[in-house]
Design a protein around this motif. Structure first.
Motif, PDB file in Angstrom:
ATOM      1  N   UNK A  74      80.233  18.174  35.983  1.00 15.34           N
ATOM      2  CA  UNK A  74      81.552  18.745  35.807  1.00 15.34           C
ATOM      3  C   UNK A  74      82.025  19.458  37.063  1.00 15.34           C
ATOM      4  N   UNK A  75      83.293  19.879  37.045  1.00 15.67           N
ATOM      5  CA  UNK A  75      83.828  20.604  38.186  1.00 15.67           C
ATOM      6  C   UNK A  75      85.341  20.586  38.193  1.00 15.67           C
ATOM      7  N   UNK A  76      85.875  20.954  39.339  1.00 11.77           N
ATOM      8  CA  UNK A  76      87.321  21.002  39.539  1.00 11.77           C
ATOM      9  C   UNK A  76      87.751  19.754  40.316  1.00 11.77           C
ATOM     10  N   UNK A 132      86.126  19.888  24.206  1.00 14.09           N
ATOM     11  CA  UNK A 132      86.841  20.953  23.502  1.00 14.09           C
ATOM     12  C   UNK A 132      87.622  21.772  24.505  1.00 14.09           C
ATOM     13  N   UNK A 133      88.930  21.759  24.353  1.00 15.40           N
ATOM     14  CA  UNK A 133      89.812  22.572  25.178  1.00 15.40           C
ATOM     15  C   UNK A 133      90.070  23.891  24.463  1.00 15.40           C
ATOM     16  N   UNK A 179      91.335  18.532  30.879  1.00 14.22           N
ATOM     17  CA  UNK A 179      90.611  19.783  31.090  1.00 14.22           C
ATOM     18  C   UNK A 179      89.985  20.258  29.791  1.00 14.22           C
ATOM     19  N   UNK A 180      88.672  20.478  29.826  1.00 17.05           N
ATOM     20  CA  UNK A 180      87.936  20.882  28.628  1.00 17.05           C
ATOM     21  C   UNK A 180      86.473  21.096  29.000  1.00 17.05           C
ATOM     22  N   UNK A 181      85.727  21.629  28.058  1.00 18.40           N
ATOM     23  CA  UNK A 181      84.271  21.604  28.152  1.00 18.40           C
ATOM     24  C   UNK A 181      83.809  20.301  27.497  1.00 18.40           C
ATOM     25  N   UNK A 197      77.107  21.810  27.316  1.00 15.98           N
ATOM     26  CA  UNK A 197      78.460  21.562  27.787  1.00 15.98           C
ATOM     27  C   UNK A 197      78.609  21.749  29.287  1.00 15.98           C
ATOM     28  N   UNK A 198      79.574  21.032  29.850  1.00 17.58           N
ATOM     29  CA  UNK A 198      79.914  21.166  31.260  1.00 17.58           C
ATOM     30  C   UNK A 198      81.440  21.213  31.389  1.00 17.58           C
TER      31      UNK A 198
END
Length: 117
Positions: free
Chosen positions: A9-11, A39-40, A90-92, A110-111
């Motif tokens: 994960x990341x930006x 999940x947001x 965008x979410x986990x 989660x990530x």
């Protein structure tokens, strides 16, 4: 002891790509159906993609054509390749392993995936 460990994960900017990985400590990984959920904030957890033990795949409508789920049974790992990312992605993101015959249902921690300019 069962463990599912997500990474990747990341930006990322809109239009970009990420690949998530989920490494499973799980006996007989190949017989489990594996899935990615997300999940947001303020939303319920939702299915993103699933890959069965028979390698059949299912995708949420919102990610069809952009995301690809795959698995490597030799490495006990499931992947989610995410392309053309949108801010609404965008979410986990959570990894899930399920086997109905064993009444087994396991989750990773989660990530976070953030899509923003």
């Amino acid at each position: 002891q069962v463990q599912l460990v997500e990474s990747g994960g990341g930006l990322v900017q809109p239009g970009g790509s990420l690949r998530l990985s989920c490494a499973a400590v799980l006996s007989i990984f190949s017989i489990y159906d594996m899935a990615w959920y997300r999940q947001a904030p303020g939303n319920q957890r939702e299915l993103v993609a699933r890959i069965g033990s028979d390698l059949s795949t299912t995708y949420a409508y919102s990610v069809k054509g952009r995301f690809t789920i795959s698995r490597d049974n030799a490495k006990n790992t499931v992947y989610l390749q995410m392309n053309i990312l949108k801010p609404e992605d965008t979410a986990v993101y959570y990894c899930n392993a399920r086997h109905s015959g064993f009444a087994a249902n396991y989750w990773g921690q989660g990530t976070q995936v953030t899509v923003s300019s």
